[in-house]
Design a protein around this motif. Structure first.
Motif, PDB file in Angstrom:
ATOM      1  N   VAL A   1       2.429 -18.917  48.039  1.00 44.43           N
ATOM      2  CA  VAL A   1       3.112 -18.969  46.675  1.00 44.43           C
ATOM      3  C   VAL A   1       2.216 -18.245  45.533  1.00 44.43           C
ATOM      4  O   VAL A   1       0.986 -18.465  45.826  1.00 44.43           O
ATOM      5  CB  VAL A   1       3.745 -20.309  46.423  1.00 44.43           C
TER       6      VAL A   1
ATOM      7  N   LEU B   1      15.298 -28.207  45.362  1.00 42.58           N
ATOM      8  CA  LEU B   1      13.872 -27.871  45.530  1.00 42.58           C
ATOM      9  C   LEU B   1      13.148 -28.434  44.391  1.00 42.58           C
ATOM     10  O   LEU B   1      13.447 -28.368  43.189  1.00 42.58           O
ATOM     11  CB  LEU B   1      13.863 -26.234  45.513  1.00 42.58           C
ATOM     12  N   GLU B   2      12.152 -29.134  44.927  1.00 38.85           N
ATOM     13  CA  GLU B   2      11.212 -29.803  43.878  1.00 38.85           C
ATOM     14  C   GLU B   2       9.631 -29.257  44.145  1.00 38.85           C
ATOM     15  O   GLU B   2       9.100 -29.737  44.938  1.00 38.85           O
ATOM     16  CB  GLU B   2      11.059 -31.378  44.297  1.00 38.85           C
ATOM     17  N   PRO B   3       9.347 -28.290  43.397  1.00 34.09           N
ATOM     18  CA  PRO B   3       8.239 -27.648  43.350  1.00 34.09           C
ATOM     19  C   PRO B   3       7.171 -28.991  42.598  1.00 34.09           C
ATOM     20  O   PRO B   3       7.586 -29.734  41.671  1.00 34.09           O
ATOM     21  CB  PRO B   3       7.801 -26.688  42.524  1.00 34.09           C
ATOM     22  N   ASN B   4       5.918 -29.144  43.043  1.00 33.16           N
ATOM     23  CA  ASN B   4       5.056 -29.937  42.225  1.00 33.16           C
ATOM     24  C   ASN B   4       4.239 -29.172  41.139  1.00 33.16           C
ATOM     25  O   ASN B   4       3.014 -29.873  40.676  1.00 33.16           O
ATOM     26  CB  ASN B   4       4.073 -30.524  43.367  1.00 33.16           C
TER      27      ASN B   4
ATOM     28  N   ILE C   1       9.550 -18.935  40.656  1.00 30.66           N
ATOM     29  CA  ILE C   1       8.629 -19.103  42.108  1.00 30.66           C
ATOM     30  C   ILE C   1       9.020 -18.144  43.032  1.00 30.66           C
ATOM     31  O   ILE C   1       9.792 -17.473  43.179  1.00 30.66           O
ATOM     32  CB  ILE C   1       9.094 -20.489  42.657  1.00 30.66           C
TER      33      ILE C   1
ATOM     34  N   LEU D   1       0.963 -21.925  51.390  1.00 28.26           N
ATOM     35  CA  LEU D   1       2.244 -22.893  51.330  1.00 28.26           C
ATOM     36  C   LEU D   1       2.382 -23.376  52.659  1.00 28.26           C
ATOM     37  O   LEU D   1       2.739 -22.622  53.555  1.00 28.26           O
ATOM     38  CB  LEU D   1       3.394 -22.160  50.655  1.00 28.26           C
ATOM     39  N   TRP D   2       2.642 -24.666  52.751  1.00 34.02           N
ATOM     40  CA  TRP D   2       3.096 -25.314  54.110  1.00 34.02           C
ATOM     41  C   TRP D   2       1.981 -25.110  54.995  1.00 34.02           C
ATOM     42  O   TRP D   2       2.509 -24.865  56.282  1.00 34.02           O
ATOM     43  CB  TRP D   2       4.233 -25.005  54.367  1.00 34.02           C
TER      44      TRP D   2
ATOM     45  N   THR E   1       2.905 -27.060  46.456  1.00 30.04           N
ATOM     46  CA  THR E   1       3.970 -27.160  47.629  1.00 30.04           C
ATOM     47  C   THR E   1       5.357 -27.192  46.940  1.00 30.04           C
ATOM     48  O   THR E   1       5.524 -27.463  45.795  1.00 30.04           O
ATOM     49  CB  THR E   1       3.447 -28.209  48.183  1.00 30.04           C
ATOM     50  N   LEU E   2       6.253 -27.020  47.797  1.00 24.94           N
ATOM     51  CA  LEU E   2       7.458 -27.058  47.516  1.00 24.94           C
ATOM     52  C   LEU E   2       8.212 -28.080  48.537  1.00 24.94           C
ATOM     53  O   LEU E   2       7.932 -27.857  49.664  1.00 24.94           O
ATOM     54  CB  LEU E   2       8.428 -25.782  47.674  1.00 24.94           C
TER      55      LEU E   2
ATOM     56  N   HIS F   1      19.786 -23.361  44.498  1.00 21.72           N
ATOM     57  CA  HIS F   1      18.961 -24.123  45.400  1.00 21.72           C
ATOM     58  C   HIS F   1      19.519 -23.979  46.824  1.00 21.72           C
ATOM     59  O   HIS F   1      18.754 -23.979  47.683  1.00 21.72           O
ATOM     60  CB  HIS F   1      19.047 -25.529  45.043  1.00 21.72           C
TER      61      HIS F   1
END
Length: 198
Positions: free
Chosen positions: A164, A111-114, A120, A173-174, A93-94, A145
């Motif tokens: 993604v 942006l913080e991806p896991n 990306i 995603l989402w 996820t983002l 960003h």
């Protein structure tokens, strides 16, 4: 015996001085009417990420209740992450966070991806046929960003679906509407914070 020279100006020289003087005054007067650009003597470069006190107060007093807050005293920054963001570490996820820089009176979207893989790659499909595309995020500074958030905002508004790229296939995603809504709300709050509402 030497002639007695008087320091008088000839009539032609007087006429030239009058023309030059009046012409200079007219030029300055005319140019002053067309001077709309003001010099920036503040020592700070204009930034699209600058925030005013009113925008900061509104965000801190009204909108911050919806966010988890992390104070970074070492950097003099505060990080806001939406409380209903995706927290599942099993699926990619983002998540976007808003960072307030107290020193420069600026706000950043980050942006913080896991997951750790860069670049990306996102694939999106619009609600109508033949609406599809791909967006790549290489990482980078605050402007990268910001630009990525600007690219996906109209797609989120149009209710596009996202996937993604992960290792060797496309992952949804989402997929959860709550996650997608948290991303959209974060971007909208950021746009209001910097005075850029659509």
């Amino acid at each position: 015996m030497a002639k007695n020279n008087k320091d008088t100006l000839s009539p032609e020289l007087v006429r030239l001085l009058k023309i030059f003087g009046i012409g200079s005054l007219v030029f300055v007067l005319v140019m002053s009417f067309f001077n709309e650009k003001r010099a920036n003597n503040s020592g700070k470069e204009p930034s699209p990420m600058r925030i005013t006190d009113a925008e900061r107060l509104y965000f801190k007093n009204v909108r911050s209740a919806y966010y988890d807050i992390e104070n970074r005293r070492d950097a003099r920054m505060t990080v806001y992450r939406h409380g209903k963001r995706a927290k599942n570490t099993e699926e990619p996820t983002l998540v976007f966070s808003i960072i307030l820089n107290q020193v420069n009176d600026e706000a950043y979207i980050f942006l913080e991806p896991n997951f750790e893989d860069l670049p990306i790659r996102l694939k999106w499909l619009g609600p109508e046929k033949n609406q599809e595309g791909e967006i790549t995020f290489e990482g980078g500074d605050k402007f990268a960003h910001f630009e990525f958030a600007e690219q996906i905002t109209p797609l989120l508004i149009d209710n596009a679906t996202f996937e993604v790229w992960q290792i060797d296939n496309w992952e949804p995603l989402w997929a959860d509407e709550k996650e997608k809504n948290a991303v959209m709300v974060t971007i909208e709050d950021y746009q209001k914070l910097i005075g850029k509402t659509k």
